[in-house]
Enzyme design. Structure first.
Site, PDB file in Angstrom:
ATOM      1  N   ALA A 169      22.068  56.172  32.197  1.00 33.05           N
ATOM      2  CA  ALA A 169      21.735  57.426  31.497  1.00 33.05           C
ATOM      3  C   ALA A 169      20.559  58.129  32.178  1.00 33.05           C
ATOM      4  O   ALA A 169      19.671  57.481  32.737  1.00 33.05           O
ATOM      5  CB  ALA A 169      21.400  57.132  30.034  1.00 33.05           C
ATOM      6  N   HIS A 170      20.600  59.434  32.130  1.00 30.45           N
ATOM      7  CA  HIS A 170      19.513  60.297  32.611  1.00 30.45           C
ATOM      8  C   HIS A 170      19.250  60.134  34.109  1.00 30.45           C
ATOM      9  O   HIS A 170      18.130  60.321  34.570  1.00 30.45           O
ATOM     10  CB  HIS A 170      18.226  60.062  31.801  1.00 30.45           C
ATOM     11  CG  HIS A 170      18.454  60.113  30.327  1.00 30.45           C
ATOM     12  ND1 HIS A 170      18.774  61.287  29.665  1.00 30.45           N
ATOM     13  CD2 HIS A 170      18.448  59.122  29.401  1.00 30.45           C
ATOM     14  CE1 HIS A 170      18.945  61.015  28.371  1.00 30.45           C
ATOM     15  NE2 HIS A 170      18.763  59.709  28.189  1.00 30.45           N
ATOM     16  N   ARG A 171      20.280  59.740  34.863  1.00 28.82           N
ATOM     17  CA  ARG A 171      20.191  59.551  36.304  1.00 28.82           C
ATOM     18  C   ARG A 171      19.189  58.464  36.696  1.00 28.82           C
ATOM     19  O   ARG A 171      18.632  58.465  37.787  1.00 28.82           O
ATOM     20  CB  ARG A 171      19.887  60.867  37.027  1.00 28.82           C
ATOM     21  CG  ARG A 171      20.953  61.944  36.742  1.00 28.82           C
ATOM     22  CD  ARG A 171      20.888  63.140  37.648  1.00 28.82           C
ATOM     23  NE  ARG A 171      20.977  62.822  39.056  1.00 28.82           N
ATOM     24  CZ  ARG A 171      22.095  62.529  39.726  1.00 28.82           C
ATOM     25  NH1 ARG A 171      23.248  62.480  39.105  1.00 28.82           N
ATOM     26  NH2 ARG A 171      22.054  62.276  41.017  1.00 28.82           N
ATOM     27  N   LEU A 172      18.971  57.498  35.787  1.00 28.52           N
ATOM     28  CA  LEU A 172      18.091  56.361  36.047  1.00 28.52           C
ATOM     29  C   LEU A 172      18.949  55.187  36.532  1.00 28.52           C
ATOM     30  O   LEU A 172      18.935  54.093  35.976  1.00 28.52           O
ATOM     31  CB  LEU A 172      17.296  56.001  34.785  1.00 28.52           C
ATOM     32  CG  LEU A 172      16.462  57.145  34.201  1.00 28.52           C
ATOM     33  CD1 LEU A 172      15.806  56.719  32.901  1.00 28.52           C
ATOM     34  CD2 LEU A 172      15.417  57.623  35.211  1.00 28.52           C
ATOM     35  N   HIS A 173      19.725  55.454  37.571  1.00 27.85           N
ATOM     36  CA  HIS A 173      20.725  54.522  38.072  1.00 27.85           C
ATOM     37  C   HIS A 173      20.101  53.217  38.579  1.00 27.85           C
ATOM     38  O   HIS A 173      18.916  53.164  38.909  1.00 27.85           O
ATOM     39  CB  HIS A 173      21.528  55.154  39.203  1.00 27.85           C
ATOM     40  CG  HIS A 173      22.001  56.532  38.899  1.00 27.85           C
ATOM     41  ND1 HIS A 173      22.687  56.861  37.751  1.00 27.85           N
ATOM     42  CD2 HIS A 173      21.875  57.689  39.595  1.00 27.85           C
ATOM     43  CE1 HIS A 173      22.981  58.154  37.755  1.00 27.85           C
ATOM     44  NE2 HIS A 173      22.485  58.676  38.860  1.00 27.85           N
TER      45      HIS A 173
END
Length: 192
Positions: A169-173
């Protein structure tokens, strides 16, 4: 969490085979030609293990020319339904003739005939020309097994680096990277 990237790939690949609607074995193959121009295309993974990742193609194609010029490649698996990617980089070598023969024997007859009929990656005047060549191959091999063409075979990418990318989520890969060394694999992480 697996500390062996091949075992981790096996687990992710098994999940992709169960969830992806089409071609979980599809992978982007990136090469670089003698002129330094990069090129990428989709190919199908047809075997893998500790010794590498194998695909098959016409050895007179553009990709084969690129691999002659620079025997290195990058692979990318993108499994959209799982929100995962695997990136693989390493040197490339021919698969053995025995491996290529064995795989060629599993292909459908039309795919075998197509390998003889196609001058892959070269200009084609019109579809009718290719269809006529295909019909010629049907006649040539009528009633006989279709042997592997001498210009067709496998390539093996031996991984020196494998990255596992998991969407968060939220580009917190999450990005795990494995690098091959003299004493085996080392593992690290990358910022997303």
């Amino acid at each position: 969490m697996a500390d062996d990237p091949i075992a981790l790939f096996d687990a992710w690949y098994a999940e992709a085979q169960a969830s992806e609607p089409n071609d979980p074995n599809a992978m982007a193959l990136a090469t670089v030609g003698a002129d330094g121009q990069p090129s990428v295309r989709m190919v199908l993974l047809k075997g893998h293990g500790a010794d590498g990742f194998v695909f098959y193609t016409n050895r007179e194609s553009r990709k084969a020319g690129d691999l002659r010029a620079a025997a290195k490649a990058a692979l990318l698996f993108h499994w959209k339904s799982l929100r995962r990617q695997v990136r693989i980089e390493g040197p490339v070598a021919h698969a053995s003739d025995a491996e290529s023969d064995a795989y060629f024997g599993t292909r459908s007859r039309d795919s075998q005939l197509g390998a003889w009929a196609s001058d892959q990656s070269r200009p084609l005047a019109d579809r009718a020309t290719f269809e006529a060549r295909f019909a010629e191959m049907q006649a040539r091999f009528d009633g006989r097994d279709v042997p592997r063409p001498p210009h067709w075979g496998g390539y093996r990418v031996t991984p020196h680096q494998i990255e596992f990318w998991q969407d968060r989520a939220h580009r917190l890969h999450e990005r795990r990277v494995f690098t091959a060394g003299a004493s085996g694999w080392s593992e690290g992480m990358l910022y997303p």
